[in-house]
Scaffold this motif. Structure first.
Motif, PDB file in Angstrom:
ATOM      1  N   PRO A 146      44.807 -95.634  -9.929  1.00 62.68           N
ATOM      2  CA  PRO A 146      44.148 -94.407 -10.409  1.00 62.68           C
ATOM      3  C   PRO A 146      43.777 -94.529 -11.882  1.00 62.68           C
ATOM      4  O   PRO A 146      44.446 -95.207 -12.657  1.00 62.68           O
ATOM      5  N   THR A 228      38.809 -88.686  -8.993  1.00 59.16           N
ATOM      6  CA  THR A 228      38.589 -88.815  -7.546  1.00 59.16           C
ATOM      7  C   THR A 228      39.700 -89.639  -6.945  1.00 59.16           C
ATOM      8  O   THR A 228      40.447 -90.331  -7.624  1.00 59.16           O
ATOM      9  N   CYS A 229      39.801 -89.573  -5.618  1.00 54.06           N
ATOM     10  CA  CYS A 229      40.840 -90.283  -4.881  1.00 54.06           C
ATOM     11  C   CYS A 229      40.555 -91.781  -4.916  1.00 54.06           C
ATOM     12  O   CYS A 229      39.406 -92.214  -4.789  1.00 54.06           O
ATOM     13  N   THR A 230      41.600 -92.567  -5.068  1.00 54.07           N
ATOM     14  CA  THR A 230      41.423 -94.019  -5.102  1.00 54.07           C
ATOM     15  C   THR A 230      41.141 -94.586  -3.716  1.00 54.07           C
ATOM     16  O   THR A 230      40.521 -95.645  -3.595  1.00 54.07           O
ATOM     17  N   ASP A 231      41.599 -93.890  -2.653  1.00 58.16           N
ATOM     18  CA  ASP A 231      41.342 -94.359  -1.284  1.00 58.16           C
ATOM     19  C   ASP A 231      40.011 -93.836  -0.745  1.00 58.16           C
ATOM     20  O   ASP A 231      39.357 -94.504   0.064  1.00 58.16           O
ATOM     21  N   GLU A 235      35.956 -88.174  -2.495  1.00 58.51           N
ATOM     22  CA  GLU A 235      36.767 -86.970  -2.392  1.00 58.51           C
ATOM     23  C   GLU A 235      37.515 -86.732  -3.708  1.00 58.51           C
ATOM     24  O   GLU A 235      38.039 -87.665  -4.307  1.00 58.51           O
ATOM     25  N   HIS A 237      40.660 -84.927  -5.894  1.00 52.89           N
ATOM     26  CA  HIS A 237      42.049 -84.570  -5.626  1.00 52.89           C
ATOM     27  C   HIS A 237      42.176 -83.067  -5.450  1.00 52.89           C
ATOM     28  O   HIS A 237      41.660 -82.287  -6.253  1.00 52.89           O
ATOM     29  N   VAL A 248      46.524 -86.216  -4.166  1.00 55.48           N
ATOM     30  CA  VAL A 248      45.845 -86.745  -2.972  1.00 55.48           C
ATOM     31  C   VAL A 248      44.670 -85.829  -2.647  1.00 55.48           C
ATOM     32  O   VAL A 248      44.594 -84.688  -3.113  1.00 55.48           O
ATOM     33  N   CYS A 249      43.765 -86.364  -1.815  1.00 54.10           N
ATOM     34  CA  CYS A 249      42.607 -85.563  -1.387  1.00 54.10           C
ATOM     35  C   CYS A 249      42.835 -85.010   0.018  1.00 54.10           C
ATOM     36  O   CYS A 249      43.839 -85.316   0.677  1.00 54.10           O
ATOM     37  N   CYS A 252      43.141 -87.701   2.732  1.00 51.47           N
ATOM     38  CA  CYS A 252      44.436 -88.383   2.796  1.00 51.47           C
ATOM     39  C   CYS A 252      45.424 -87.604   3.656  1.00 51.47           C
ATOM     40  O   CYS A 252      46.266 -88.182   4.359  1.00 51.47           O
TER      41      CYS A 252
END
Length: 732
Positions: A146, A228-231, A235, A237, A248-249, A252
């Motif tokens: 992140p 934004t979400c790393t995954d 999206e 957070h 998390v988003c 997730c």
């Protein structure tokens, strides 16, 4: 704000963070710096192989400590994995704060992403430059970490708050003052760097360049980037995972690994963590306040130490000056005593000169008168006065023979300054530091059952108290002068028993002991009273003829032997050191073990062997007498030397009072040392040999003999004085 600057700098490049990312260990690093310190790991260490073997439990796999040695050099920097061809071979560089930075392991492939976000080599590993914790990246590479937007915002505010001119961000060494800022690149340039790195052509020609001050304002007014979400990069957070402790988003929670975890609203957790951080800061603020007060205290201590040092030095100088003044006063007193002794000697010698001059004038006049009488031719007239003249001549001759021609005073000053206790005290002069953790030793205890006296020697024994816990490094034994005077040190050492020799006979001494260590000295022990063997102490001036005193009842005897320790090396000892002879044809001196300074003492020597008519000498001497000449040759001995026909008295190589009567084998020589009358007298075969040999005998004397290989004598001690001398002393 300036104290915070170190928190805002990257540990790799040493500059302010640019696009910082958060590592799983919670430390930060620039994205570009993170890519520079990536290294490749073996295939067996990859996440896929670890998951296949069942050992992988998370997206980021930490290397074991023994694996870290493959990626760390001896100086705690970072090295490449030396066992693979993909490892970099170019020398590493070191950042300003000491972290080693490597170039990329291989050229990055062409991509539409920024260099920092471009794909990284497979099986890459990154090690935190602060805690040195290593981890293997997954397929997402650096994009899986992140971004720290909060840190970026703090850096922006910090830079905006600084009043100094903005610096160029691309200068390699000393940054120059920035002249423009590119709004699209978000970079400050100086003129040389702008011409080199941002030429006004191609796509860069459409970028807008503004003055640095305007660029700072535009930075501050630009909308904050949303995390934004790393995954799921599209999206934002929206929630907070309590178990993973990370934002998390929505996606997730629906299909990711956080679907079964407890989550809370992002805003609520934001306020909660802000409150927790504020509370933690309150405690830290208290510690910081205490630290500031402590620094003030330390600075005050510096000033106080300087003031106390000046005061203590002045006090030390004053104390030393007082000691010097006391020493000078004592010096003046001692010099006065020497001058008094000097005047006394001069007076005695001058009186004797005057008396001898008058006597010589009378004798000369009588001689001249007698010669004139002899010239007369009148027999009857001569016979009328001849008897009277003959009696006068004999009487005058007898007057000259009664010690008149013997000096009443010696030229030596029998004063020896004992400065050893003072020198020892000066050497022991030190600071006493009393500490509760290391106190001084306990007061020693005198062991009375082991303390005793013999002749003029005293033996003392002591020990530490049984419950004493502080060790003693040594002990100091002190005795007074035998007349109730001041104490002085007679022994300093580690032993717990000491024998003191050379004390006065018939004297009472006070002894005490104390212990010492590095911290100081203990209290004195109880004072022990010691009585040496008695000597003659009778009064001779006030005793009348009717008040006869038996001197033999008043005398105690002293037992002693010859001293091998102080004798010449040619002296041969036997019979428990009571019999001596010599291996040399030259005269050699041997002393007795016991010294005398008070009382009346008598000892005898028997001649066991007497060959070739040698001249042995008997008498007394100082401890430092010459040992390689006949006794009496120097000014440290008073002796009688004798052959088979006659004897002489000798001191300082002056021969006096030749007396008929010598010695043979079996003869007995007696030596009588009387400190009450200050005389030294000799005897041969129980008869006094000549007049009193020496008068005004004062000080410390040791029995002494000088002999060669033709003589052997045996010492007899513990004897009473001769009867006729006792009677003479009783009626004197």
């Amino acid at each position: 704000m300036e104290e915070m600057e170190e928190e805002l700098k990257c540990p790799v490049c040493g500059s302010f963070y640019r696009e910082p990312i958060i590592l799983p260990c919670s430390h930060n690093i620039c994205q570009a710096c993170a890519r520079n310190i990536l290294v490749q790991t073996p295939e067996s260490e990859s996440p896929q192989s670890r998951r296949a073997s069942g050992s992988g439990v998370s997206d980021y796999d930490y290397l074991d400590l023994d694996k870290m040695s493959l990626y760390s050099e001896a100086d705690s920097g970072y090295g490449s994995y030396g066992g693979f061809a993909s490892a970099p071979t170019t020398p590493c560089q070191k950042s300003p704060n000491g972290v080693r930075v490597f170039p990329p392991a291989m050229p990055p492939p062409a991509t539409h992403l920024s260099p920092a976000l471009a794909s990284v080599p497979r099986n890459s590993c990154i090690t935190c430059p602060q805690c040195h914790r290593s981890l293997i990246l997954d397929d997402r590479g650096l994009r899986g970490f992140p971004k720290n937007r909060v840190l970026e915002g703090v850096i922006d505010r910090y830079q905006q708050s600084k009043a100094a001119a903005l610096k160029c961000q691309l200068c390699e060494k000393a940054p120059k003052e920035a002249t423009v800022m590119c709004e699209q690149c978000d970079v400050f340039y100086c003129d040389p760097c702008r011409l080199r790195c941002h030429p006004p052509r191609g796509p860069l020609a459409k970028h807008r360049l503004v003055p640095p001050a305007q660029g700072r304002v535009s930075r501050r007014l630009s909308p904050r980037k949303v995390s934004t979400c790393t995954d799921h990069e599209l999206e934002n957070h929206s929630m907070y995972c309590v178990q993973c402790k990370m934002p998390v988003c929505y996606q997730c929670l629906e299909e990711g690994k956080h679907s079964s975890h407890e989550v809370k609203a992002l805003g609520a957790m934001w306020k909660l963590h802000k409150s927790q951080l504020s509370q933690a800061l309150n405690g830290l603020s208290d510690r910081a306040k205490e630290a500031k007060e402590f620094l003030v205290q330390l600075r005050n201590m510096v000033q106080q130490i300087q003031e106390n040092s000046v005061e203590f030095e002045a006090c030390l100088v004053a104390q030393c000056d007082a000691l010097i003044d006391a020493l000078n006063r004592r010096k003046a007193q001692l010099l006065a005593r020497v001058n008094k002794e000097h005047e006394h000697k001069l007076k005695v010698v001058r009186d004797q000169i005057s008396h001898c001059t008058v006597k010589l004038r009378q004798t000369t006049g009588l001689m001249e008168y007698c010669l004139e009488v002899i010239k007369e031719n009148d027999p009857s007239g001569f016979l009328q006065i001849s008897d009277a003249l003959i009696r006068r001549v004999h009487l005058t001759e007898d007057q000259w023979g009664k010690g008149t021609l013997t000096p009443r005073m010696t030229t030596d000053f029998d004063l020896s300054l004992d400065n050893s206790p003072l020198l020892q005290s000066i050497h022991q002069l030190d600071f006493v530091q009393m500490k509760a953790s290391s106190p001084v030793p306990a007061t020693p205890i005198l062991q009375l059952e082991d303390c005793c006296t013999h002749n003029n020697s005293a033996t003392l024994s002591w020990k530490q108290p049984p419950l004493s816990t502080v060790p003693a490094e040594g002990y100091i034994l002190e005795l007074d002068d035998g007349n109730g005077g001041q104490f002085r040190e007679v022994y300093v050492g580690k032993e717990t028993m000491c024998t003191v020799d050379g004390l006065h006979f018939n004297s009472t001494y006070n002894a005490r002991i104390k212990a010492f260590n590095k911290m100081g000295v203990s209290q004195y022990s109880k004072t022990l009273v010691l009585q040496t063997s008695e000597g003659c102490n009778f009064e001779t001036q006030s005793a009348s003829y009717s008040q006869l005193v038996d001197i033999k009842k008043l005398l105690a005897v002293a037992w002693f032997a010859f001293d091998p320790g102080s004798a010449h090396s040619d002296i041969i000892f036997s019979n428990d050191n009571l019999t001596v002879t010599c291996s040399s044809y030259d005269d050699r001196v041997v002393l007795g073990k016991t010294g005398f300074s008070k009382g009346v003492h008598y000892w005898e020597l028997t001649v066991d062997r007497y060959d070739n008519h040698p001249d042995p000498a008997f008498g007394v001497a100082r401890i430092d007498v010459m040992k390689d000449v006949m006794l009496g040759k120097d000014d440290k001995a008073w002796a009688m030397y004798v052959d088979n026909n006659r004897s002489w008295f000798m001191h300082n190589n002056s021969h006096t009072n030749r007396t008929e009567g010598g010695i043979t084998k079996g003869a007995t020589i007696g030596v009588l040392l009387d400190f009450n009358r200050k005389t030294l007298t000799f005897f041969i075969n129980d008869e006094q040999q000549g007049p009193i040999a020496f008068e005004n005998v004062e000080g410390l004397f040791f029995p002494a003999v000088s002999l060669n290989r033709n003589v052997q004598v045996t010492l007899h001690t513990g004897l009473q004085v001769p009867d006729f001398y006792s009677s003479r002393a009783s009626i004197a």
